[in-house]
Design an enzyme around this catalytic site. Structure first.
Site, PDB file in Angstrom:
ATOM      1  N   GLY A 118       3.984   0.389  -9.955  1.00 36.28           N
ATOM      2  CA  GLY A 118       4.686   0.780  -8.738  1.00 36.28           C
ATOM      3  C   GLY A 118       4.375  -0.189  -7.618  1.00 36.28           C
ATOM      4  O   GLY A 118       3.305  -0.806  -7.590  1.00 36.28           O
ATOM      5  N   GLY A 159       5.294  -0.694  -3.222  1.00 35.95           N
ATOM      6  CA  GLY A 159       5.961  -0.295  -2.000  1.00 35.95           C
ATOM      7  C   GLY A 159       5.782  -1.342  -0.924  1.00 35.95           C
ATOM      8  O   GLY A 159       5.375  -2.483  -1.196  1.00 35.95           O
ATOM      9  N   VAL A 219       0.647  -0.244  -7.073  1.00 37.64           N
ATOM     10  CA  VAL A 219      -0.067   0.713  -7.919  1.00 37.64           C
ATOM     11  C   VAL A 219      -0.183   0.121  -9.318  1.00 37.64           C
ATOM     12  O   VAL A 219       0.806  -0.323  -9.906  1.00 37.64           O
ATOM     13  CB  VAL A 219       0.652   2.072  -7.971  1.00 37.64           C
ATOM     14  CG1 VAL A 219      -0.137   3.055  -8.846  1.00 37.64           C
ATOM     15  CG2 VAL A 219       0.821   2.642  -6.566  1.00 37.64           C
ATOM     16  N   LYS A 228      -4.326   2.331  -6.564  1.00 38.06           N
ATOM     17  CA  LYS A 228      -3.429   1.888  -5.494  1.00 38.06           C
ATOM     18  C   LYS A 228      -4.185   0.890  -4.623  1.00 38.06           C
ATOM     19  O   LYS A 228      -5.235   1.210  -4.067  1.00 38.06           O
ATOM     20  CB  LYS A 228      -2.980   3.084  -4.663  1.00 38.06           C
ATOM     21  CG  LYS A 228      -2.013   2.739  -3.538  1.00 38.06           C
ATOM     22  CD  LYS A 228      -1.537   4.010  -2.844  1.00 38.06           C
ATOM     23  CE  LYS A 228      -0.510   3.740  -1.778  1.00 38.06           C
ATOM     24  NZ  LYS A 228      -0.019   5.008  -1.162  1.00 38.06           N
ATOM     25  N   ASP A 247       6.161  14.119   2.322  1.00 36.97           N
ATOM     26  CA  ASP A 247       7.147  13.305   1.596  1.00 36.97           C
ATOM     27  C   ASP A 247       7.426  13.890   0.216  1.00 36.97           C
ATOM     28  O   ASP A 247       7.433  13.161  -0.789  1.00 36.97           O
ATOM     29  CB  ASP A 247       6.663  11.863   1.482  1.00 36.97           C
ATOM     30  CG  ASP A 247       7.799  10.893   1.128  1.00 36.97           C
ATOM     31  OD1 ASP A 247       8.983  11.303   1.203  1.00 36.97           O
ATOM     32  OD2 ASP A 247       7.499   9.739   0.784  1.00 36.97           O
TER      33      ASP A 247
END
Length: 271
Positions: A17, A19, A24, A38, A132
């Protein structure tokens, strides 16, 4: 990336992952267990604000104990490469699952909705706001959801910097009061739960797609599209999507209503 790359005591296996602030990794701990690590992006590793946010995320997630929430394991926010380690959750993000296979079947949907409400109840009982809840932050294995990503979560009493026009979270799943710059509350998380469950039920965001302005306008007008949601669940979703946060049921009440077989026909949650 080579399989021998390390971060602290963790051996990094693959990127899973990325962002705007962090990446991640799937990693292995010294005991041979798979974990998710992370790490702040290199350009942010020395930025005090980014480090503060990572520390806040770690503090919030550490408070939560739930079988339906990814568990925090470890973290070194003061390291040269600031990072946190979390339980690795196998499965598929809800948004990817829907895109590949369509909406959840009704029997599976109710179990999913109840377990996600239990997750949110556990978060709130720990004095934390997730802020979120959205299909991208729910990992699904069978009909078992796991809530992940506490990147903008914080303790319920913490200071919040909000103003009209500031969108923090996933816009299509935000409560109307957040769009208007009000403080996040447990009720705003409940609204996001309902929008996420509606998406799982229909395969589409309940306030549509398109421009941010158009989506936010429909949220503020209460124009949720629940066509196709099983009626036993639709009443609960309507109550959780109410414009007035004080009238929305709690996550615990929603979980209880779903355990009892859904909701009442008048749009209110069962006791």
């Amino acid at each position: 990336m080579g399989t021998q790359r390390r971060l602290g005591e963790y051996r990094l296996l693959a990127e899973i992952g990325r962002g705007s602030t962090a990446v991640v990794h799937l990693a292995m701990d010294p005991r041979g267990r798979e974990v998710a690590v992370k790490e702040l992006l290199p350009e942010l590793a020395g930025e005090p604000e980014a480090i503060f946010r990572l520390a806040r995320e770690m503090s919030a997630q550490a408070r939560v104990r739930s079988e339906y929430v990814a568990r925090l394991l470890d973290g070194e926010v003061g390291a040269a490469r600031p990072h946190v380690a979390m339980q690795y959750v196998p499965g598929c993000p809800l948004n990817d699952l829907i895109a590949a296979y369509g909406p959840l079947r009704p029997d599976r949907l109710v179990r999913f909705a109840r377990r996600l409400a239990l997750a949110l109840g556990d978060v709130h009982d720990a004095g934390v706001l997730h802020r979120d809840v959205s299909p991208g932050n729910v990992i699904v294995m069978g009909d078992r959801p796991t809530l992940i990503d506490f990147g903008i979560a914080h303790e319920a009493g913490a200071e919040q910097i909000t103003r009209r026009g500031m969108v923090v979270g996933t816009p299509a799943f935000l409560a109307p009061e957040l769009i208007e710059g009000e403080r996040a509350t447990t009720a705003s998380d409940v609204f996001s739960w309902a929008a996420t469950v509606a998406c799982a039920a229909t395969g589409r965001p309940p306030f549509g797609r398109g421009s941010l302005h158009g989506v936010c306008f429909r949220i503020l007008r209460g124009q949720a599209d629940l066509d196709g949601v099983p009626e036993r669940l639709a009443g609960l979703l309507r109550s959780a999507l109410l414009r007035d946060p004080s009238r929305r049921p709690t996550a615990r009440r929603l979980a209880g209503a779903l355990a009892d077989g859904g909701g009442t026909g008048d749009g209110t949650a069962a006791a």
